[in-house]
Write a protein that holds these residues in place. Structure first.
Motif, short mmCIF file in Angstrom:
data_model
loop_
_atom_site.label_atom_id
_atom_site.label_comp_id
_atom_site.label_asym_id
_atom_site.label_seq_id
_atom_site.Cartn_x
_atom_site.Cartn_y
_atom_site.Cartn_z
N VAL A 42 -3.78 27.59 18.38
CA VAL A 42 -4.12 26.66 17.30
C VAL A 42 -4.98 25.51 17.84
CG1 VAL A 42 -3.15 24.97 15.68
CG2 VAL A 42 -2.15 27.25 15.87
N TRP A 43 -4.65 25.03 19.02
CA TRP A 43 -5.41 23.95 19.66
C TRP A 43 -6.86 24.37 19.89
CZ3 TRP A 43 -2.64 20.50 23.69
CH2 TRP A 43 -3.46 19.48 24.09
N VAL A 44 -7.07 25.59 20.40
CA VAL A 44 -8.42 26.09 20.67
C VAL A 44 -9.21 26.21 19.36
CG1 VAL A 44 -9.73 28.11 21.43
CG2 VAL A 44 -7.87 27.24 22.84
N VAL A 45 -8.60 26.80 18.35
CA VAL A 45 -9.30 26.98 17.07
C VAL A 45 -9.64 25.63 16.46
CG1 VAL A 45 -9.02 27.84 14.71
CG2 VAL A 45 -8.31 29.25 16.64
N HIS A 46 -8.72 24.69 16.52
CA HIS A 46 -8.95 23.36 15.97
C HIS A 46 -10.14 22.69 16.64
CE1 HIS A 46 -8.16 18.96 15.76
NE2 HIS A 46 -7.95 19.26 14.50
N ASP A 47 -10.19 22.73 17.96
CA ASP A 47 -11.30 22.10 18.68
C ASP A 47 -12.61 22.85 18.47
OD1 ASP A 47 -9.93 19.92 19.55
OD2 ASP A 47 -9.45 20.74 21.51
N LEU A 48 -12.56 24.17 18.30
CA LEU A 48 -13.78 24.92 17.98
C LEU A 48 -14.35 24.51 16.63
CD1 LEU A 48 -12.89 28.50 19.25
CD2 LEU A 48 -14.68 27.00 20.13
N VAL A 49 -13.47 24.31 15.66
CA VAL A 49 -13.91 23.86 14.33
C VAL A 49 -14.52 22.47 14.43
CG1 VAL A 49 -13.10 23.17 12.04
CG2 VAL A 49 -12.30 25.31 13.06
N LEU A 50 -13.91 21.59 15.20
CA LEU A 50 -14.44 20.24 15.33
C LEU A 50 -15.79 20.22 16.06
CD1 LEU A 50 -11.17 18.25 16.11
CD2 LEU A 50 -12.44 18.35 13.97
N ILE A 51 -15.95 21.08 17.06
CA ILE A 51 -17.24 21.16 17.74
C ILE A 51 -18.29 21.72 16.79
CG2 ILE A 51 -18.48 22.60 19.43
CD1 ILE A 51 -16.55 21.83 21.49
N ALA A 52 -17.92 22.69 15.96
CA ALA A 52 -18.87 23.27 15.01
C ALA A 52 -19.35 22.21 14.02
CB ALA A 52 -18.23 24.43 14.28
N ARG A 53 -18.50 21.27 13.68
CA ARG A 53 -18.90 20.20 12.76
C ARG A 53 -19.92 19.25 13.39
NH1 ARG A 53 -13.21 18.20 10.09
NH2 ARG A 53 -12.78 20.12 8.94
N LEU A 54 -19.98 19.22 14.70
CA LEU A 54 -20.91 18.32 15.39
C LEU A 54 -22.30 18.92 15.57
CD1 LEU A 54 -18.70 16.74 18.20
CD2 LEU A 54 -19.49 15.68 16.10
N ARG A 55 -22.48 20.18 15.17
CA ARG A 55 -23.81 20.79 15.30
C ARG A 55 -24.82 20.00 14.48
NH1 ARG A 55 -23.67 26.86 13.81
NH2 ARG A 55 -22.94 25.85 11.94
N GLY A 56 -25.97 19.79 15.05
CA GLY A 56 -27.02 19.07 14.35
C GLY A 56 -26.96 17.56 14.52
N LYS A 57 -25.91 17.06 15.13
CA LYS A 57 -25.81 15.62 15.38
C LYS A 57 -26.64 15.26 16.62
CE LYS A 57 -22.46 14.99 12.32
NZ LYS A 57 -22.18 14.01 11.37
N ASP A 58 -26.98 14.00 16.74
CA ASP A 58 -27.76 13.52 17.88
C ASP A 58 -26.87 13.46 19.11
OD1 ASP A 58 -29.63 12.38 19.54
OD2 ASP A 58 -29.43 10.37 18.69
N ARG A 59 -27.14 14.33 20.08
CA ARG A 59 -26.29 14.40 21.29
C ARG A 59 -26.50 13.19 22.20
NH1 ARG A 59 -25.19 20.44 23.17
NH2 ARG A 59 -24.91 21.33 21.12
N ARG A 60 -27.55 12.44 21.98
CA ARG A 60 -27.77 11.24 22.80
C ARG A 60 -26.89 10.07 22.34
NH1 ARG A 60 -33.96 10.58 22.24
NH2 ARG A 60 -33.41 11.49 20.24
N ASP A 61 -26.32 10.20 21.15
CA ASP A 61 -25.40 9.17 20.65
C ASP A 61 -24.13 9.23 21.48
OD1 ASP A 61 -23.90 7.37 19.21
OD2 ASP A 61 -23.67 8.66 17.44
N PRO A 62 -23.71 8.10 22.07
CA PRO A 62 -22.52 8.11 22.93
C PRO A 62 -21.25 8.60 22.22
CG PRO A 62 -23.70 6.05 23.19
CD PRO A 62 -24.35 6.79 22.06
N LEU A 63 -21.09 8.29 20.96
CA LEU A 63 -19.89 8.73 20.25
C LEU A 63 -19.88 10.24 20.08
CD1 LEU A 63 -19.60 5.98 17.48
CD2 LEU A 63 -18.27 6.22 19.56
N VAL A 64 -21.03 10.83 19.79
CA VAL A 64 -21.11 12.28 19.66
C VAL A 64 -20.87 12.94 21.01
CG1 VAL A 64 -22.61 14.22 19.07
CG2 VAL A 64 -22.62 12.17 17.64
N GLY A 65 -21.46 12.38 22.06
CA GLY A 65 -21.26 12.93 23.40
C GLY A 65 -19.80 12.86 23.82
N ASP A 66 -19.14 11.76 23.48
CA ASP A 66 -17.73 11.61 23.82
C ASP A 66 -16.88 12.63 23.06
OD1 ASP A 66 -15.56 10.29 25.12
OD2 ASP A 66 -15.10 9.28 23.23
#
Length: 73
Positions: free
Chosen positions: A23-47
């Motif tokens: 469940v932990w792995v699936v949860h974090d995979l979903v959260l990473i998928a939500r970050l697609r398209g965000k600016d990776r140079r933003d420190p909050l997104v990188g964190d």
């Protein structure tokens, strides 16, 4: 006197540990998928990316450990 036999205890322990890790792995995979398209140079997104990646690694360690404990791999 024991409440459950050794094989039943191993099964319950494995089911709980492996289930939580999966469940932990699936949860974090979903959260990473939500970050697609965000600016990776933003420190909050990188964190967030780093934190979710570490969550996936920890979950995989739990799954692999459970499988090794039961002799599957």
């Amino acid at each position: 006197m024991t409440l459950v036999s050794d094989p039943v205890f191993r099964l319950l322990l494995s089911a709980i540990t492996g289930g939580v890790a999966a469940v932990w792995v699936v949860h974090d995979l979903v959260l990473i998928a939500r970050l697609r398209g965000k600016d990776r140079r933003d420190p909050l997104v990188g964190d967030k990316l780093f934190g979710y990646s570490m969550g996936i690694v920890i979950g995989m360690i739990g799954i692999i450990g459970t499988l090794r404990y039961n002799g599957v791999i």
